[in-house]
Enzyme design. Structure first.
Site, mmCIF file in Angstrom:
data_model
loop_
_atom_site.group_PDB
_atom_site.id
_atom_site.type_symbol
_atom_site.label_atom_id
_atom_site.label_comp_id
_atom_site.label_asym_id
_atom_site.label_seq_id
_atom_site.Cartn_x
_atom_site.Cartn_y
_atom_site.Cartn_z
ATOM 1 N N ASN A 1 4.083 -13.592 -58.314
ATOM 2 C CA ASN A 1 4.718 -13.482 -57.005
ATOM 3 C C ASN A 1 4.039 -12.400 -56.177
ATOM 4 O OD1 ASN A 1 6.665 -11.072 -56.122
ATOM 5 N ND2 ASN A 1 6.622 -11.139 -58.386
ATOM 6 N N PHE B 1 8.686 -7.462 -50.876
ATOM 7 C CA PHE B 1 9.971 -6.818 -50.550
ATOM 8 C C PHE B 1 10.673 -7.507 -49.370
ATOM 9 C CE2 PHE B 1 8.545 -2.325 -52.169
ATOM 10 C CZ PHE B 1 8.624 -2.786 -53.474
ATOM 11 N N THR C 1 8.402 -2.119 -67.630
ATOM 12 C CA THR C 1 7.516 -1.880 -66.502
ATOM 13 C C THR C 1 7.735 -2.944 -65.419
ATOM 14 O OG1 THR C 1 5.777 -3.340 -67.370
ATOM 15 C CG2 THR C 1 5.706 -1.047 -68.045
ATOM 16 N N ASN C 2 7.016 -2.769 -64.302
ATOM 17 C CA ASN C 2 6.970 -3.762 -63.237
ATOM 18 C C ASN C 2 5.953 -4.843 -63.603
ATOM 19 O OD1 ASN C 2 7.276 -4.983 -60.627
ATOM 20 N ND2 ASN C 2 7.662 -2.965 -59.744
ATOM 21 N N PHE D 1 15.712 -10.865 -58.434
ATOM 22 C CA PHE D 1 16.446 -12.134 -58.398
ATOM 23 C C PHE D 1 17.458 -12.110 -57.262
ATOM 24 C CE2 PHE D 1 19.323 -15.477 -59.445
ATOM 25 C CZ PHE D 1 18.554 -16.435 -60.092
ATOM 26 N N LYS E 1 17.994 -10.062 -54.312
ATOM 27 C CA LYS E 1 17.418 -8.999 -53.496
ATOM 28 C C LYS E 1 18.437 -8.345 -52.575
ATOM 29 C CE LYS E 1 12.689 -10.808 -53.436
ATOM 30 N NZ LYS E 1 12.041 -9.627 -54.000
ATOM 31 N N GLY F 1 6.465 -12.169 -67.101
ATOM 32 C CA GLY F 1 6.677 -13.137 -68.168
ATOM 33 C C GLY F 1 5.972 -12.755 -69.453
ATOM 34 N N ASN G 1 2.632 -5.565 -54.355
ATOM 35 C CA ASN G 1 2.624 -6.445 -53.184
ATOM 36 C C ASN G 1 2.855 -5.731 -51.853
ATOM 37 O OD1 ASN G 1 2.271 -8.722 -54.880
ATOM 38 N ND2 ASN G 1 4.462 -8.678 -55.356
ATOM 39 N N THR G 2 2.995 -4.408 -51.872
ATOM 40 C CA THR G 2 3.055 -3.606 -50.651
ATOM 41 C C THR G 2 1.842 -2.685 -50.640
ATOM 42 O OG1 THR G 2 5.479 -3.647 -50.564
ATOM 43 C CG2 THR G 2 4.362 -1.864 -49.381
ATOM 44 N N SER H 1 5.393 -1.859 -57.260
ATOM 45 C CA SER H 1 5.104 -3.233 -56.867
ATOM 46 C C SER H 1 3.666 -3.328 -56.368
ATOM 47 C CB SER H 1 6.060 -3.697 -55.764
ATOM 48 O OG SER H 1 5.631 -4.947 -55.240
ATOM 49 N N ALA I 1 15.572 -6.281 -61.041
ATOM 50 C CA ALA I 1 15.497 -6.444 -59.591
ATOM 51 C C ALA I 1 14.570 -7.603 -59.242
ATOM 52 C CB ALA I 1 14.991 -5.158 -58.948
ATOM 53 N N LYS J 1 10.621 3.290 -61.429
ATOM 54 C CA LYS J 1 10.043 2.109 -62.076
ATOM 55 C C LYS J 1 8.531 2.175 -61.938
ATOM 56 C CE LYS J 1 10.636 -2.899 -62.409
ATOM 57 N NZ LYS J 1 11.477 -4.046 -61.973
#
Length: 559
Positions: free
Chosen positions: A119, A123, A299-300, A72, A74, A325, A215-216, A213, A70, A271
């Protein structure tokens, strides 16, 4: 195809900020793949067809173990075009119940020396309803497309069989990753996830609850078992309560767990983050088994910055966000092993995080993964990267004397020495050929160097069918997969033209002569298996290139 992409990268993508380059690269994939003739050619040369790659998982018959993670795609805008590049399944999203723009830009940064991406997208998506509508429209379009015999006016029964078979071959397995809308308060998170689950239940082959994630704000708090149990229970109930139409199977003789009387049960996975403690990983594994969850994705991205070789100023400029990466590989592998030790075969484990070569993918399967996913490896590896990984896995399975890659699952018992492989690296990826990194557009935190100038790389690619020999990633220190009944040497592909270029139609080698190679000499094993001479020449077992700060090969934009 790699040389064409290099030209596009040099002329366009390297001049763009990372997120804009991602959009441009994805647009090129969608535009080319939307042309029926091009899509057919891409599927013909790049899609996995070797029977040794087929995997039964989640009630699905998959043509290979490698999927696109997930992030790429969205909004489910290009699943068919991405699948044509060689992915066996596509996971779209993360989507949320409400459309949202995500975090402020810039929010995506490449760390080329580490072959990593940072990144903090947040979302950004058009909403679960929009993604579901695109997937539904694509299903209807595929169902309405006639088979070749039907267009010729042949026998109705045989034409119907042909049409069904063609739909099965063309169907793309799609997972949908759902997350929490940022504006929704924590005490309403369950209802928010349930809304998304209900919207996508009819079009998803599986659903993933993303609670990992970074980022939230507050999202990772939902990984606590006390919060995760009611959330997963509610989503499972929501999925079961939806009427889901029966889908065409991937192959005519496979029913994918479906029956004519009822719609297929939608598998549910969660996830998780690599930053969990070991005790938390164990607790989530126990919870997943207790709730009869279908699987876990491990994993994330990580909030840590482990052992980076990039310029510290470049890392600081990237700022906060999830790192993906190569640097994520050790911890992602450790979490996977722990999950497998805890849950065994009771869960489908999908490995993600730091998978860049066929060795990486094979190692995850040997550590207990049924399927593997990647994203950052794809953006650094280029359009032919999925095909190279699938081919590498097929060679390893045949060299080990296995009938299927699935037989290697969970067999790792000790590290093995490395051996030469065309493992997903593009022709100009050799670190010794990389030029010093240039820091154009420093405000984006994105190092933009000229692509490495590999001597006669394109000519060699054309002559050898893009034979990638040797592990060329900077700072590669991972353990090797266990032996699974034979030496892990490269094997020539069983089907001719499995590594051909979609534009040139080049092909490599003869069908594999497998057998169980029992010698410790990696080059002798390769020769026995029918490998091309170029596969024996560039790297020796155990080679470890030194970390470099030069620019890697051209890549699709950041995640």
């Amino acid at each position: 195809m790699d040389s064409v992409y290099e030209v596009l990268y040099r002329a366009l993508l390297r001049h763009l900020p990372a997120e804009a380059a991602h959009r441009a690269g994805f647009w090129l994939i969608r535009t080319a793949g939307a042309l029926p003739a091009v899509n057919w050619l891409l599927r013909r040369w790049l899609a996995p067809r070797d029977p040794v790659l087929r995997v039964q998982a989640l009630g699905l018959d998959l043509p290979g173990p490698l999927g696109l993670a997930a992030g790429f795609d969205k909004d489910a805008r290009g699943v068919a075009e991405l699948a044509a590049l060689g992915f066996a399944f596509i996971e779209v999203g993360t989507v949320t119940a409400q459309a949202q723009p995500g975090n402020p830009r810039p929010r995506m940064f490449r760390l080329p020396a580490d072959r990593a991406v940072v990144n903090r997208m947040g979302f950004n998506n058009a909403g679960a309803a929009a993604a579901a509508e695109r997937l539904r429209a694509r299903q209807l379009q595929a169902a309405a497309r006639p088979g070749r015999r039907a267009r010729r006016g042949g026998d109705g029964r045989r034409g119907g069989a042909r049409r069904s078979g063609r739909r099965a071959r063309d169907r793309v397995v799609v997972g949908v990753n759902i997350g929490k809308t940022k504006a929704v308060p924590a005490d309403e998170a369950i209802a928010d996830y349930v809304t998304s689950a209900r919207l996508v239940a009819g079009v998803a082959d599986y659903v993933v609850v993303n609670v990992s994630s970074p980022n939230t704000p507050g999202l990772r708090d939902l990984q606590a078992v006390s919060s995760l149990r009611p959330l997963l229970t509610a989503v499972r109930t929501a999925l079961d309560g939806q009427v889901r139409p029966r889908r065409e199977p991937l192959v005519p003789e496979a029913a994918n767990g479906e029956t004519a009387a009822a719609g297929r049960r939608v598998p549910l996975l969660v996830k998780i983050a690599p930053d969990l403690t070991d005790d938390d990983v164990d607790a989530i594994a126990d919870l997943a088994v207790d709730l009869c969850l279908d699987g876990i994705i491990a994993t994330n991205t990580t909030t840590a910055r482990p052992d980076l070789v990039s310029d510290p100023a470049l890392v600081a400029a990237a700022g906060a966000g999830g790192l993906s990466g190569v640097p994520l590989r050790p911890r992602a592998l450790e979490v996977l092993r722990r999950l497998h030790a805890r849950a065994g075969d009771r869960l489908v484990l999908i490995a993600a995080g730091g998978i860049e070569t066929a060795d990486d993918a094979w190692e995850r399967i040997a550590a207990g993964a049924t399927l593997v996913q990647a994203y950052t490896g794809f953006i650094y590896g280029g359009p032919r990267w999925p095909r190279r990984i699938q081919d590498g896995l097929a060679r390893r399975a045949r060299a080990a004397g296995l009938k299927s890659v699935s037989e290697a699952r969970g067999t790792m018992v000790a590290p093995l020495p490395r051996y030469p492989a065309d493992d997903g690296m593009s022709p100009s990826a050799t670190p010794s050929q990389a030029e010093p990194a240039q820091t154009e557009h420093a405000w984006t935190g994105d190092a933009r160097a000229e692509p490495a100038q590999a001597e006669d790389a394109q000519a060699s690619d054309a002559q050898t069918g893009d034979t990638q020999t040797g592990d060329t990633r900077a700072g590669d220190t991972r353990a090797e997969p266990a032996q699974t009944g034979g030496a892990q040497a490269e094997d020539a592909q069983a089907e001719p033209a499995r590594t051909g270029d979609a534009h040139t139609g080049d092909a490599r080698g003869e069908p594999a002569q497998t057998g169980d190679a029992q010698t410790g000499d990696a080059q002798a094993e390769l020769a026995e298996a029918g490998a091309a001479p170029s596969e024996l020449s560039e790297a020796e077992p155990g080679d470890r290139p030194e970390p470099v700060t030069g620019q890697p090969p051209p890549n699709l934009a950041g995640s």
